[in-house]
Design a protein around this motif. Structure first.
Motif, mmCIF file in Angstrom:
data_model
loop_
_atom_site.group_PDB
_atom_site.id
_atom_site.type_symbol
_atom_site.label_atom_id
_atom_site.label_comp_id
_atom_site.label_asym_id
_atom_site.label_seq_id
_atom_site.Cartn_x
_atom_site.Cartn_y
_atom_site.Cartn_z
ATOM 1 N N THR A 13 0.843 -1.330 -0.070
ATOM 2 C CA THR A 13 -0.208 -0.011 -0.295
ATOM 3 C C THR A 13 1.012 1.206 -0.405
ATOM 4 O OG1 THR A 13 -1.894 -0.786 1.137
ATOM 5 C CG2 THR A 13 -1.589 1.381 1.132
ATOM 6 N N VAL A 14 0.312 2.301 -0.993
ATOM 7 C CA VAL A 14 1.561 2.637 -1.490
ATOM 8 C C VAL A 14 0.607 4.612 -0.990
ATOM 9 C CG1 VAL A 14 3.888 4.711 -2.260
ATOM 10 C CG2 VAL A 14 3.225 1.855 -2.538
ATOM 11 N N PRO A 15 0.244 4.578 0.031
ATOM 12 C CA PRO A 15 -0.111 6.394 -0.193
ATOM 13 C C PRO A 15 0.270 7.607 -1.912
ATOM 14 C CG PRO A 15 0.627 6.343 1.532
ATOM 15 C CD PRO A 15 1.134 5.572 0.821
ATOM 16 N N TRP A 16 -0.002 8.231 -2.364
ATOM 17 C CA TRP A 16 0.157 9.159 -3.510
ATOM 18 C C TRP A 16 1.132 10.141 -2.556
ATOM 19 C CZ3 TRP A 16 -0.928 6.909 -7.242
ATOM 20 C CH2 TRP A 16 -2.083 6.384 -8.240
ATOM 21 N N GLY A 17 0.795 10.495 -1.596
ATOM 22 C CA GLY A 17 2.452 11.131 -1.620
ATOM 23 C C GLY A 17 3.349 10.722 -1.306
ATOM 24 N N ALA A 18 3.718 9.377 -0.526
ATOM 25 C CA ALA A 18 4.410 8.727 -0.875
ATOM 26 C C ALA A 18 5.344 7.942 -2.338
ATOM 27 C CB ALA A 18 4.756 7.567 -0.182
ATOM 28 N N VAL A 19 4.609 8.581 -3.036
ATOM 29 C CA VAL A 19 5.437 7.540 -4.532
ATOM 30 C C VAL A 19 6.168 8.805 -5.198
ATOM 31 C CG1 VAL A 19 4.481 7.028 -7.068
ATOM 32 C CG2 VAL A 19 2.370 6.439 -5.197
ATOM 33 N N GLY A 20 7.114 8.204 -5.561
ATOM 34 C CA GLY A 20 8.180 9.146 -5.944
ATOM 35 C C GLY A 20 8.082 8.915 -7.766
ATOM 36 N N GLY A 21 7.393 8.191 -8.310
ATOM 37 C CA GLY A 21 7.140 7.928 -9.364
ATOM 38 C C GLY A 21 6.814 6.305 -9.839
ATOM 39 N N LEU A 22 6.136 6.554 -11.322
ATOM 40 C CA LEU A 22 5.720 5.363 -11.721
ATOM 41 C C LEU A 22 6.574 5.547 -12.801
ATOM 42 C CD1 LEU A 22 2.102 6.564 -11.067
ATOM 43 C CD2 LEU A 22 2.871 4.450 -10.735
ATOM 44 N N ARG A 23 7.277 3.828 -13.518
ATOM 45 C CA ARG A 23 8.515 3.440 -14.880
ATOM 46 C C ARG A 23 7.210 2.553 -15.584
ATOM 47 N NH1 ARG A 23 14.152 3.560 -11.312
ATOM 48 N NH2 ARG A 23 13.821 5.771 -10.783
ATOM 49 N N SER A 24 7.993 2.466 -16.603
ATOM 50 C CA SER A 24 7.398 0.969 -17.239
ATOM 51 C C SER A 24 8.500 1.051 -18.858
ATOM 52 C CB SER A 24 5.672 2.062 -18.446
ATOM 53 O OG SER A 24 5.316 2.724 -17.755
ATOM 54 N N GLY A 30 9.046 6.804 -1.951
ATOM 55 C CA GLY A 30 10.158 8.244 -2.205
ATOM 56 C C GLY A 30 11.758 7.963 -1.678
ATOM 57 N N SER A 31 11.281 5.941 -1.005
ATOM 58 C CA SER A 31 12.755 6.043 -0.194
ATOM 59 C C SER A 31 13.258 5.332 -1.757
ATOM 60 C CB SER A 31 12.732 5.357 0.740
ATOM 61 O OG SER A 31 11.763 3.564 0.064
ATOM 62 N N GLY A 32 13.099 5.434 -2.721
ATOM 63 C CA GLY A 32 14.303 4.399 -4.017
ATOM 64 C C GLY A 32 13.834 3.110 -3.941
ATOM 65 N N THR A 33 12.860 2.043 -2.921
ATOM 66 C CA THR A 33 11.910 1.038 -3.678
ATOM 67 C C THR A 33 10.967 0.653 -4.817
ATOM 68 O OG1 THR A 33 12.663 0.855 -1.176
ATOM 69 C CG2 THR A 33 11.594 -1.062 -1.575
ATOM 70 N N LYS A 34 11.989 -0.280 -5.396
ATOM 71 C CA LYS A 34 10.673 -0.440 -6.543
ATOM 72 C C LYS A 34 9.845 -1.644 -6.412
ATOM 73 C CE LYS A 34 14.066 0.812 -9.614
ATOM 74 N NZ LYS A 34 15.035 0.599 -10.330
ATOM 75 N N GLY A 83 1.102 9.595 3.651
ATOM 76 C CA GLY A 83 1.311 7.707 5.220
ATOM 77 C C GLY A 83 3.213 8.047 4.757
ATOM 78 N N GLU A 84 2.908 6.454 5.118
ATOM 79 C CA GLU A 84 4.471 5.361 4.917
ATOM 80 C C GLU A 84 4.015 4.897 4.305
ATOM 81 O OE1 GLU A 84 6.574 6.140 5.856
ATOM 82 O OE2 GLU A 84 6.517 7.634 6.951
ATOM 83 N N VAL A 85 4.730 3.589 3.718
ATOM 84 C CA VAL A 85 4.503 2.510 2.869
ATOM 85 C C VAL A 85 4.682 1.208 4.184
ATOM 86 C CG1 VAL A 85 5.809 0.640 0.448
ATOM 87 C CG2 VAL A 85 5.994 3.314 0.531
ATOM 88 N N THR A 86 3.321 0.360 3.147
ATOM 89 C CA THR A 86 2.992 -0.538 4.365
ATOM 90 C C THR A 86 3.510 -1.385 3.304
ATOM 91 O OG1 THR A 86 0.416 -0.972 4.289
ATOM 92 C CG2 THR A 86 1.646 0.138 5.646
ATOM 93 N N VAL A 87 4.024 -3.388 4.186
ATOM 94 C CA VAL A 87 3.938 -4.482 3.309
ATOM 95 C C VAL A 87 3.332 -5.227 3.697
ATOM 96 C CG1 VAL A 87 5.734 -6.037 1.648
ATOM 97 C CG2 VAL A 87 5.987 -3.453 1.880
#
Length: 233
Positions: free
Chosen positions: A95-106, A115-119, A205-209
């Motif tokens: 679960t990734v809140p939109w504020g914690a998204v650093g980007g979407l790659r294709s 945002g931390s760089g984790t893919k 918010g924070e990313v949860t796994v």
């Protein structure tokens, strides 16, 4: 005697929350259902007609195979709400809140970068290089027709050279198909939603796994039972 004013904002029911956008792979689901039918058919056939250890091996194989097939074909999905992106992959839920998204790659796979760089890979939105190449050819053909002053798809008669339409027999003048691959369009939608909601207070918010123990537990149980049966001989 005064009557209550039902038109005031306080008397109005709250607006319903926006429903999540759900993205799944129809091809993956179809393949998963077919594989599960085959596994169950062979497994139950061995359970009924098998002798000795065969029924036990078949049972262990089904306990191992069905959760894994389900996890990698039917289970994957992406849920996009106004506040967060929830990614249901085979063995994890991210679960990734939109504020914690650093980007979407294709590239060769579709990924969300925190945002931390984790893919995190989007299993439910697989990249189709074939569809991407077809969309690129459509764009090039449309650009060439526009350069010659021809409205794309307006020429009449005959079969379309790109094999558009059901069964590959499309007619010229019919819909020339999407200008982008379907999964690329999905990523465009997610990027637009992320850009629009990234600064919203409710989208922080924070990313949860979370690990999918409902898939892992039965698969491990089946693998252990199968290993014991094979070791015992």
């Amino acid at each position: 005697m005064t009557t209550p004013d039902h038109s005031s904002p306080a008397s109005q029911p709250p607006a319903p929350a926006a429903r999540d956008r759900i993205y799944r792979s129809p091809l993956g689901i179809a393949a998963g259902v077919l594989l599960i039918v085959v596994v169950l058919w062979l497994g139950f056939d061995a359970l009924i007609k098998g002798h000795g250890r065969v029924p036990w091996l078949a049972l262990a194989g089904m306990i191992l195979a069905v959760p894994l097939v389900t996890a990698f074909t039917i289970r994957p999905a992406v849920f996009a709400s106004e506040d967060r992106l929830r990614i249901r992959n085979p063995l994890r839920v991210i679960t990734v809140p939109w504020g914690a998204v650093g980007g979407l790659r294709s590239s060769y796979s579709n990924e969300v970068v925190a945002g931390s760089g984790t893919k995190y890979q989007l299993w439910a939105v697989p990249v189709s290089l074939r569809a991407r190449k077809k969309a690129t050819r459509r764009q090039e053909r449309a650009a060439a027709e526009a350069a010659r002053g021809i409205t794309p798809g307006s020429s009449g008669g005959g079969l379309a050279p790109s094999g558009l339409g059901f069964g590959g027999f499309g007619l010229r003048g019919s819909d020339p198909g999407p200008a982008r691959a379907q999964t690329d369009k999905v990523m465009d939608d997610l990027r637009e939603l992320q850009e629009r909601r990234a600064e919203a207070e409710s989208a922080q918010g924070e990313v949860t796994v979370r690990w999918a123990y409902e898939v892992i537990a039965p698969a491990v149980a089946g693998a252990v039972l199968l290993a014991i049966l094979l070791a015992v001989g």
